[in-house]
Design a protein around this motif. Structure first.
Motif, mmCIF file in Angstrom:
data_model
loop_
_atom_site.group_PDB
_atom_site.id
_atom_site.type_symbol
_atom_site.label_atom_id
_atom_site.label_comp_id
_atom_site.label_asym_id
_atom_site.label_seq_id
_atom_site.Cartn_x
_atom_site.Cartn_y
_atom_site.Cartn_z
ATOM 1 N N PHE A 52 -6.345 10.922 2.968
ATOM 2 C CA PHE A 52 -5.778 9.770 3.683
ATOM 3 C C PHE A 52 -4.502 9.291 3.011
ATOM 4 C CE2 PHE A 52 -5.381 5.198 4.501
ATOM 5 C CZ PHE A 52 -5.344 5.224 5.877
ATOM 6 N N PHE A 102 -0.522 7.999 -1.266
ATOM 7 C CA PHE A 102 -1.912 7.569 -1.242
ATOM 8 C C PHE A 102 -2.027 6.059 -1.450
ATOM 9 C CE2 PHE A 102 -2.039 12.036 -2.510
ATOM 10 C CZ PHE A 102 -2.984 12.522 -1.615
ATOM 11 N N VAL A 103 -3.090 5.524 -0.912
ATOM 12 C CA VAL A 103 -3.421 4.133 -1.186
ATOM 13 C C VAL A 103 -3.838 4.027 -2.649
ATOM 14 C CG1 VAL A 103 -5.032 2.253 -0.674
ATOM 15 C CG2 VAL A 103 -4.225 3.751 1.182
ATOM 16 N N VAL A 152 -6.099 1.812 -4.562
ATOM 17 C CA VAL A 152 -7.070 0.754 -4.251
ATOM 18 C C VAL A 152 -7.111 -0.318 -5.345
ATOM 19 C CG1 VAL A 152 -8.491 2.266 -2.820
ATOM 20 C CG2 VAL A 152 -9.000 2.029 -5.267
ATOM 21 N N ASP A 153 -6.494 -0.040 -6.481
ATOM 22 C CA ASP A 153 -6.448 -1.070 -7.523
ATOM 23 C C ASP A 153 -5.292 -2.039 -7.311
ATOM 24 O OD1 ASP A 153 -8.621 0.083 -8.824
ATOM 25 O OD2 ASP A 153 -7.319 1.484 -9.915
ATOM 26 N N ASP A 203 -3.326 -2.142 -3.921
ATOM 27 C CA ASP A 203 -3.093 -2.518 -2.531
ATOM 28 C C ASP A 203 -4.303 -3.247 -1.948
ATOM 29 O OD1 ASP A 203 -0.731 -1.021 -2.799
ATOM 30 O OD2 ASP A 203 -1.762 0.817 -2.178
ATOM 31 N N GLN A 204 -4.027 -4.332 -1.251
ATOM 32 C CA GLN A 204 -5.093 -5.066 -0.567
ATOM 33 C C GLN A 204 -5.317 -4.513 0.832
ATOM 34 O OE1 GLN A 204 -6.783 -7.606 -2.015
ATOM 35 N NE2 GLN A 204 -5.575 -7.516 -3.901
ATOM 36 N N SER A 205 -4.349 -3.767 1.331
ATOM 37 C CA SER A 205 -4.434 -3.224 2.683
ATOM 38 C C SER A 205 -3.426 -2.092 2.796
ATOM 39 C CB SER A 205 -4.091 -4.306 3.713
ATOM 40 O OG SER A 205 -2.731 -4.659 3.583
ATOM 41 N N THR A 206 -3.503 -1.346 3.884
ATOM 42 C CA THR A 206 -2.555 -0.246 4.056
ATOM 43 C C THR A 206 -1.142 -0.771 4.298
ATOM 44 O OG1 THR A 206 -3.220 -0.130 6.371
ATOM 45 C CG2 THR A 206 -4.223 1.440 4.856
ATOM 46 N N ASP A 207 -1.025 -1.975 4.855
ATOM 47 C CA ASP A 207 0.295 -2.591 5.000
ATOM 48 C C ASP A 207 0.970 -2.681 3.641
ATOM 49 O OD1 ASP A 207 -1.140 -3.160 7.353
ATOM 50 O OD2 ASP A 207 0.086 -4.928 7.763
#
Lengths: 232, 232
Positions: free
Chosen positions: A15, A51-52, A54-55, A57-61
């Motif tokens: 993703f 890639f996101v 996750v540490d 980014d709070q969202s994909t935006d």
DNA sequence: AGAATAGTGTCTGTCAGACACTATAGA
DNA sequence: TCTATAGTGTCTGACAGACACTATTCT
């Protein structure tokens, strides 16, 4: 119990988040392309993204914004989700999904920074054919362009390709570049009035003829949408 | 070298595909809800969907279709990507992304099957407040409804809530249910004519008054889009 | 004055809204 | 014949396209 979804985890699709950042530069619609430093498609040109984290980014935006800032040093004036593209074959590593955003900036906001790096550049949409483009990014750019054109017909989004202060002639010009067709100045003025999203400043600017009224977008207004399209 | 992205894999966002399946039943807009058999939100109601099966699905479209078929036994007449919803908090297991589709079916196509299972049911949009809804699915449904309403104003999508053969009165009715407002019969007829996407059959049907012309969608036509919206 | 650009006035065409009118079925 | 629904005719209003016209600035 803690991770009952783990059984499938190793088969999770890849993703990523990518952005099609548009600007109008030298009277042409341009897209920001980035030279890939990694496999696959290493050294080819692709969309800014990745890639996101996750540490962070709070969202994909936020992923999209973060990746764009890395390349341009500023946040785009406009950012919206386009759509996800997925297939079992678009990435040689396996099933992959990319969530694509499209974005607009004023050329002046970013060009000085982009000129200092050599792994990112503006590419004229007409010249995209000459570039080695990674993945299905050429197709994605076409889709993004189509969406942007549609939006330009019924909304004021193109204004986000302009600096803070601008004239009607400048707005008319970016709209025309985006939709690839001349529009009636009068139609645009009617829409500017009806939208109530712009403020006419006590300021005029030279244009080669009569001084032109300077406008800016009122703070915190929504982008105007119209019930009717301009014709293409 | 084979899997250089593996280092991040354990931190990959959770990725799911969900669908908002709409139908018009008993004159009201309804949504298919599924009782969750697993944590999180076990026993609450959520959207039909789940993880991509990379061994089966060629794309997320196929994931959406596969999951909908599991619940309804048929493919919806219309399926389109809505958008992805993501956040670090929408799923207690961590950062998650759901790619949401919205879809339309004729009530007659599926209701007989849905009535036989007890983990799926049609929920009237007005009664959604009374249901225990998992995740942010209530919000997602609102977004999908809004998109469907917009589409109904400038396209013929609502026809996909109808059986193969239908009358103008039926089409008018589903449009009105979707946008929540009466429309002019005359305006609809003008659009039906202009769209050229329907075929008038040599068939009329009882209606309580004069017999009504029966229409069907021409095979393989694109959904008509109009340059003007109906007013809301 | 002339060229160039800004901005206005206003006519036309298209199509949605409104609604009266005609047509055709069943009771 | 009466009622209900199907379908037409046509006027109005909103707004985009077109384009002539006026206004203002520079050379």
């Amino acid at each position: 119990m803690t991770k009952p979804y783990n059984i499938n985890d190793f088969k999770n699709p890849l993703f990523t988040v990518d952005s099609v950042l548009f600007t109008v530069k030298e009277g042409r619609l341009q897209v920001l392309m980035v030279r890939r430093a990694n496999e696959p498609f290493i050294h080819q040109w692709g969309l800014p993204g990745g890639f996101v984290d996750v540490d962070i980014d709070q969202s994909t935006d936020e992923t999209a914004l973060r990746k764009l800032k890395e390349k341009t040093s500023v946040a785009p004036q406009y950012l919206e989700q386009l759509q996800a593209f997925s297939s079992a074959y678009r990435d040689p590593r396996g099933f992959s999904v990319t969530l694509v955003y499209y974005a607009l900036v004023a050329e002046q906001e970013v060009s000085c920074h982009i000129d200092t790096v050599d792994d990112a550049k503006w590419v004229d949409l007409e010249e995209l054919d000459d570039l080695a483009v990674a993945f299905d990014h050429r197709f994605i750019i076409e889709q993004a362009q189509h969406r942007l054109q549609q939006k330009a017909l019924y909304s004021m989004v193109p204004v986000y390709c302009l600096p803070e202060l601008f004239t009607i002639a400048q707005l008319k010009s970016v709209i025309e570049v985006i939709i690839g067709k001349e529009i009636q100045r009068k139609s645009l003025i009617r829409r500017i009035d009806a939208s109530e999203m712009f403020e006419a400043l006590d300021e005029k600017v030279k244009s080669g003829g009569r001084l032109a009224q300077v406008y800016k977008v009122k703070p915190d207004v929504d982008i105007a949408h119209f019930e009717r399209n301009l014709s293409m």
